[in-house]
Design an enzyme around this catalytic site. Structure first.
Site, PDB file in Angstrom:
ATOM      1  N   LEU A  26       1.011  -1.072   0.001  1.00  0.00           N
ATOM      2  CA  LEU A  26       0.014  -0.084   0.145  1.00  0.00           C
ATOM      3  C   LEU A  26       0.895   1.260  -0.067  1.00  0.00           C
ATOM      4  CD1 LEU A  26      -3.199  -1.073   2.456  1.00  0.00           C
ATOM      5  CD2 LEU A  26      -2.691  -1.257  -0.378  1.00  0.00           C
ATOM      6  N   HIS A  43      11.088 -13.518   0.171  1.00  0.00           N
ATOM      7  CA  HIS A  43      10.962 -13.162  -1.220  1.00  0.00           C
ATOM      8  C   HIS A  43      12.274 -13.869  -1.667  1.00  0.00           C
ATOM      9  CE1 HIS A  43      10.968 -10.274  -4.878  1.00  0.00           C
ATOM     10  NE2 HIS A  43      11.745 -11.102  -4.862  1.00  0.00           N
ATOM     11  N   HIS A  64       5.330 -15.346  -2.988  1.00  0.00           N
ATOM     12  CA  HIS A  64       5.037 -15.421  -4.646  1.00  0.00           C
ATOM     13  C   HIS A  64       5.811 -16.701  -5.164  1.00  0.00           C
ATOM     14  CE1 HIS A  64       8.246 -12.774  -3.720  1.00  0.00           C
ATOM     15  NE2 HIS A  64       7.517 -11.609  -3.899  1.00  0.00           N
ATOM     16  N   ASP A  89       0.490  -9.802  -4.511  1.00  0.00           N
ATOM     17  CA  ASP A  89       1.679  -8.940  -4.496  1.00  0.00           C
ATOM     18  C   ASP A  89       1.340  -7.577  -5.225  1.00  0.00           C
ATOM     19  OD1 ASP A  89       4.422  -8.111  -4.393  1.00  0.00           O
ATOM     20  OD2 ASP A  89       4.737  -9.362  -5.927  1.00  0.00           O
ATOM     21  N   GLY A 137       6.747  -4.965 -11.135  1.00  0.00           N
ATOM     22  CA  GLY A 137       5.370  -4.982 -10.209  1.00  0.00           C
ATOM     23  C   GLY A 137       4.293  -4.238 -10.732  1.00  0.00           C
TER      24      GLY A 137
END
Ligand code: DOR
Length: 429
Positions: free
Chosen positions: A65, A181, A234, A307, A326
């Site tokens: 965010l 990650h 992910h 993600d 992204g």
């Protein structure tokens, strides 16, 4: 004024109890007070859910965010509106912000902002290292006290084994999971996409699958050594999925999440050199994509996450090699997985909803993801057959880059209910 709401005649799918049945759900104030055929409708507004599916509020345990500090990319307000529009009642936001969420004071400031602007619930993930530098531990104790749900240096791999071991020991002491990650920094240096036939043909430096495999292998070994739960962010490679499968069979505290993009798209999309397909870990080849889907089907993968990683239009709209990695996902997640995983007969609805509700709730240790009398009324109502076209101009998110632009999808959230209040209806937040 009516204080009650009855969601009438919907098909409730509640993975926490395994129920799949047509029923009414009565909500008084913020709580579910009755579930069954023909519940009392006295003093209640009625939301007709005939022909629709009602589920626990969707949870996305991996979003960015961008607060504090990067409000040009996203804010709590715009990001939680995007979440509500996508059918999410709860999201967990990552700490790769400016400043990094690495101390209690930053967590407290963010909590204040969430209380003021959040349209849906927001959990906070604290960093593992100060400034995400992978050197000094963040103020994990203080952040745990301030209420973070997990720790992660997402965006980069925790390269140093000794640091990661200590970080996991601490996280374990506070009863929090570590989300990693997994891409070895040395192996991906300078890479822009999955290393394989396509990257060779395009002449772009790749990020090999083995970079993820090595990273995941180390984390599994550290989970075994420390006893701390590690959650692979992910996941995107065949070997990584297989290693998580084996770790689970061995009884280790290892879990994993996967994104719609890694289960639906491949590196073939990169042939367009379009930065909207650029993401880390990268979209991989078909054999990896298939392996991730298999992992979801057989329970190796615990959660579907987006993600959601908004960037400004100016940042993303440039030459491929210069563009940041992204893209956004909150407003396309449900539609894409329903279209490509459910309507194709690949994944059953109970599994799909479990990985978007009760399962991420359990991983984060939050009391959510269960539609039962006495629980807080966070619900998602979806039309499995609604056809719609992805149009980023209509997104509530400030991020407009999506690899699903212009796709025709089948299935959409039509209402989002948070604490008994309708926060989204027919796409309007
Ligand atoms: O592509 C990505 N972008 N992957 C990540 O893990 C981080 C994210 C971001 O924060 O922009």
């Amino acid at each position: 004024m009516k204080v009650a709401l009855v969601v009438k005649n919907g098909r409730l799918i509640n993975p926490a109890t395994g129920e799949d049945k047509i029923c009414d759900i009565r909500i008084d104030g913020t709580k579910i007070t009755a579930i069954g055929p023909d519940v009392d409708i006295q003093d209640a507004d009625i939301l007709d859910a005939t022909g629709l599916v009602v589920t626990p509020g969707l949870i996305d345990m991996h979003v960015h965010l961008r607060q504090p500090g990067q409000s040009a990319k996203e804010t709590i307000e715009s990001g939680t509106k995007a979440a509500a529009a996508g059918g999410f009642t709860r999201v967990a936001t990552m700490p790769n912000t400016k400043p990094v969420i690495d101390s209690a004071i930053i967590v407290d400031g963010l909590k204040y902002k969430i209380a003021a602007e959040g349209v849906v619930k927001v959990d906070i993930i604290g960093s593992l290292s100060k400034g995400l530098e992978g050197k000094e531990l963040s103020s994990m104790g203080g952040m745990a006290k301030a209420g973070v749900v997990a720790f992660s240096d997402d965006g980069r791999y925790v390269q140093n084994c000794d640091f990661m071991r200590k970080a996991m020991e601490y996280a374990g002491m506070f009863g929090k999971i570590v989300i990693d990650h997994c891409e070895d920094a040395d192996l991906i240096e300078g890479g822009h996409m999955h290393e394989g036939v396509v990257s060779h043909e395009l002449g772009l430096k790749g990020r090999p699958a083995v970079a993820e495999d090595i990273a995941v292998a180390r984390d599994i070994l550290l989970a075994e050594a420390t006893g701390t739960a590690v959650h692979i962010a992910h996941i995107s490679t065949k070997n990584a999925v297989q290693m998580v499968r084996q770790a689970k069979a061995k009884g280790l505290k290892v879990t994993a999440e996967a994104t719609p993009q890694h289960m639906i798209l491949t590196d073939e999309a990169l042939r367009s050199y379009d930065p909207r397909f650029k993401v880390n870990p990268p979209l991989r080849s078909e054999e990896h994509r298939k392996a991730v889907v298999e992992g979801l089907v057989d329970g190796t993968i615990d959660a579907i996450v987006t993600d959601h990683a908004p960037h400004t239009i100016e940042e993303k709209d440039c030459e491929f090699s210069l563009a940041p990695s992204g893209f956004v996902g909150l407003e396309t997640s449900l539609g894409t997985v329903l279209t490509y995983l459910y309507h194709t007969g690949t994944v059953d609805l109970m599994t799909l909803i479990r990985t978007m509700t009760s399962s991420p709730a359990a991983l984060l240790g939050v009391d959510a993801g269960n539609v039962t009398v006495g629980k807080t009324a966070d619900l998602t109502i979806m039309d499995l057959n609604k056809e719609w076209t992805v149009d980023s101009d209509k997104f509530y998110s400030k991020g407009k880059s999506t690899p699903f632009e212009d796709m025709i999808l089948k299935g959409k959230a039509v209402a989002t209910i948070v604490d008994g209040k309708i926060v989204m209806k027919d796409g309007e937040v």
